[in-house]
Design a protein around this motif. Structure first.
Motif, mmCIF file in Angstrom:
data_model
loop_
_atom_site.group_PDB
_atom_site.id
_atom_site.type_symbol
_atom_site.label_atom_id
_atom_site.label_comp_id
_atom_site.label_asym_id
_atom_site.label_seq_id
_atom_site.Cartn_x
_atom_site.Cartn_y
_atom_site.Cartn_z
ATOM 1 N N VAL A 148 0.846 -1.188 0.000
ATOM 2 C CA VAL A 148 0.000 0.000 0.000
ATOM 3 C C VAL A 148 0.882 1.239 0.000
ATOM 4 O O VAL A 148 1.799 1.364 0.821
ATOM 5 N N GLY A 149 0.618 2.159 -0.919
ATOM 6 C CA GLY A 149 1.358 3.411 -0.958
ATOM 7 C C GLY A 149 1.121 4.205 0.309
ATOM 8 O O GLY A 149 -0.006 4.288 0.801
ATOM 9 N N ASP A 172 2.062 -4.224 3.914
ATOM 10 C CA ASP A 172 3.380 -3.826 3.431
ATOM 11 C C ASP A 172 3.319 -2.372 2.969
ATOM 12 O O ASP A 172 2.921 -2.078 1.837
ATOM 13 N N LEU A 173 3.680 -1.462 3.849
ATOM 14 C CA LEU A 173 3.603 -0.038 3.546
ATOM 15 C C LEU A 173 4.804 0.397 2.710
ATOM 16 O O LEU A 173 5.951 0.209 3.117
ATOM 17 N N PRO A 181 0.266 12.639 -4.263
ATOM 18 C CA PRO A 181 -0.839 11.678 -4.384
ATOM 19 C C PRO A 181 -1.035 11.155 -5.802
ATOM 20 O O PRO A 181 -1.363 9.983 -5.985
ATOM 21 N N SER A 182 -0.836 12.002 -6.815
ATOM 22 C CA SER A 182 -1.039 11.543 -8.189
ATOM 23 C C SER A 182 -0.027 10.465 -8.560
ATOM 24 O O SER A 182 -0.354 9.504 -9.267
ATOM 25 N N GLU A 183 1.208 10.592 -8.059
ATOM 26 C CA GLU A 183 2.221 9.569 -8.340
ATOM 27 C C GLU A 183 1.870 8.254 -7.646
ATOM 28 O O GLU A 183 2.068 7.173 -8.210
ATOM 29 N N MET A 184 1.340 8.342 -6.425
ATOM 30 C CA MET A 184 0.978 7.124 -5.709
ATOM 31 C C MET A 184 -0.220 6.435 -6.368
ATOM 32 O O MET A 184 -0.288 5.206 -6.426
ATOM 33 N N GLN A 189 -2.282 2.154 -10.424
ATOM 34 C CA GLN A 189 -2.682 1.787 -11.782
ATOM 35 C C GLN A 189 -1.648 0.879 -12.443
ATOM 36 O O GLN A 189 -1.996 -0.085 -13.149
ATOM 37 N N ASN A 190 -0.370 1.165 -12.220
ATOM 38 C CA ASN A 190 0.704 0.424 -12.887
ATOM 39 C C ASN A 190 1.099 -0.850 -12.156
ATOM 40 O O ASN A 190 1.988 -1.576 -12.605
ATOM 41 N N GLY A 191 0.460 -1.123 -11.011
ATOM 42 C CA GLY A 191 0.728 -2.356 -10.293
ATOM 43 C C GLY A 191 1.952 -2.335 -9.402
ATOM 44 O O GLY A 191 2.351 -3.387 -8.877
ATOM 45 N N ARG A 192 2.534 -1.167 -9.201
ATOM 46 C CA ARG A 192 3.698 -1.098 -8.320
ATOM 47 C C ARG A 192 3.285 -1.246 -6.851
ATOM 48 O O ARG A 192 4.089 -1.677 -6.021
ATOM 49 N N VAL A 193 2.057 -0.860 -6.547
ATOM 50 C CA VAL A 193 1.473 -1.134 -5.229
ATOM 51 C C VAL A 193 0.060 -1.653 -5.453
ATOM 52 O O VAL A 193 -0.556 -1.424 -6.505
#
Length: 271
Positions: A148-149, A172-173, A181-184, A189-193
């Motif tokens: 989680v971001g 997992d923080l 916030p837009s980057e998170m 969207q991209n599946g990084r978190v």
């Protein structure tokens, strides 16, 4: 009543330099009127509450709310500066700013350390955002073992950190360095978190602006009241005693409701 002139500045990570972005300085205006300058810190990337518009001027619900208070409060001029979240409370503690208007939840831990207005000016929710179409996450329990971001020190992260203290499988923080916030949400969207937890109004504003494939799921995790944070001490106590009656007045005369509708589309004003 004296007409107030507003200047928008930037307070960088070093919190050592405040630069004017446009117009004459509020310190010059205050000098002409004899007003005391109160520097108010807020973010420049947290729409619709506090953000830089196309002219690079700070605006949004929180900023306009403080401007209305300023218009009704003689003897003071409020100067706004953009401060990164991870420097916000340090700037307050070191007196680089004397107030924060940035959707700061009135948590017990913060109220022990900082001075809040008694009157809250916004009622906020906490929700989970995931990639559009994902169905395995609906509750905070579903976040266990998932990434989680997170942004160190904000109320949403504190909620998850507190949850982890008793969770069978900790969340997992993934702490963000930028705090944007837009980057998170792009990371979601991209599946990084797997998810991001924050305010639904801000999330919707960012999703609409950036056309991201992210959606809010489940029910709100918690509700929080937001207050203006002031520099702890005699000056802060004096200012708090002046601001609280004005905030109460803004609730009773419908001004806060009008601002809320303008910026969020609904009335989110605590009693």
């Amino acid at each position: 009543m004296t007409r107030k002139n507003y200047v928008l500045g930037s307070l960088f990570l070093s919190i050592s330099a405040i630069g004017a972005l446009s117009g004459c300085s509020s310190e010059e205006a205050a000098s002409a009127t004899g007003d005391q300058v109160i520097t108010v810190g807020t973010q420049n990337d947290y729409p619709p509450f506090a953000f830089a518009d196309d002219s690079n001027e700070l605006t949004g619900y929180d900023v306009e709310m403080v401007k209305v208070i300023d218009e009704r409060l003689d003897g003071y001029t409020f100067e706004f500066v953009a401060v990164p979240w991870d420097s916000m409370f340090l700037a307050l503690e070191s007196n680089k700013i004397q107030a924060i208007a940035d959707q700061v939840a009135k948590t017990p831990e913060r109220q022990e350390k900082y001075l809040f207005t008694n009157e809250s000016y916004f009622a906020a929710e906490t929700v989970i955002a995931v990639k559009t179409g994902r169905e395995d996450i609906q509750t905070v329990e579903d976040l266990e073992g998932k990434s989680v971001g997170a942004l160190a020190g904000d109320s949403y992260t504190l909620l998850l950190e507190e949850y982890n203290e008793t969770a069978d499988t900790p969340i997992d923080l993934k702490y963000s360095e930028s705090g944007n916030p837009s980057e998170m949400l792009q990371d979601v969207q991209n599946g990084r978190v797997d998810a991001y937890v924050n305010d639904p109004i801000m999330i919707d504003a960012v999703l609409e602006k950036n056309d991201l494939g992210v959606e809010i799921v489940g029910q709100p995790l918690v509700n929080d009241d937001m207050g203006i944070v002031l520099k702890n001490g005699e000056e802060g106590e004096e200012l708090k005693a002046l601001i609280d009656p004005i905030l109460k007045e803004l609730k009773e005369d419908g001004t806060l409701a009008e601002l809320s509708i303008k910026w969020t589309g609904g009335e989110y004003i605590p009693e």
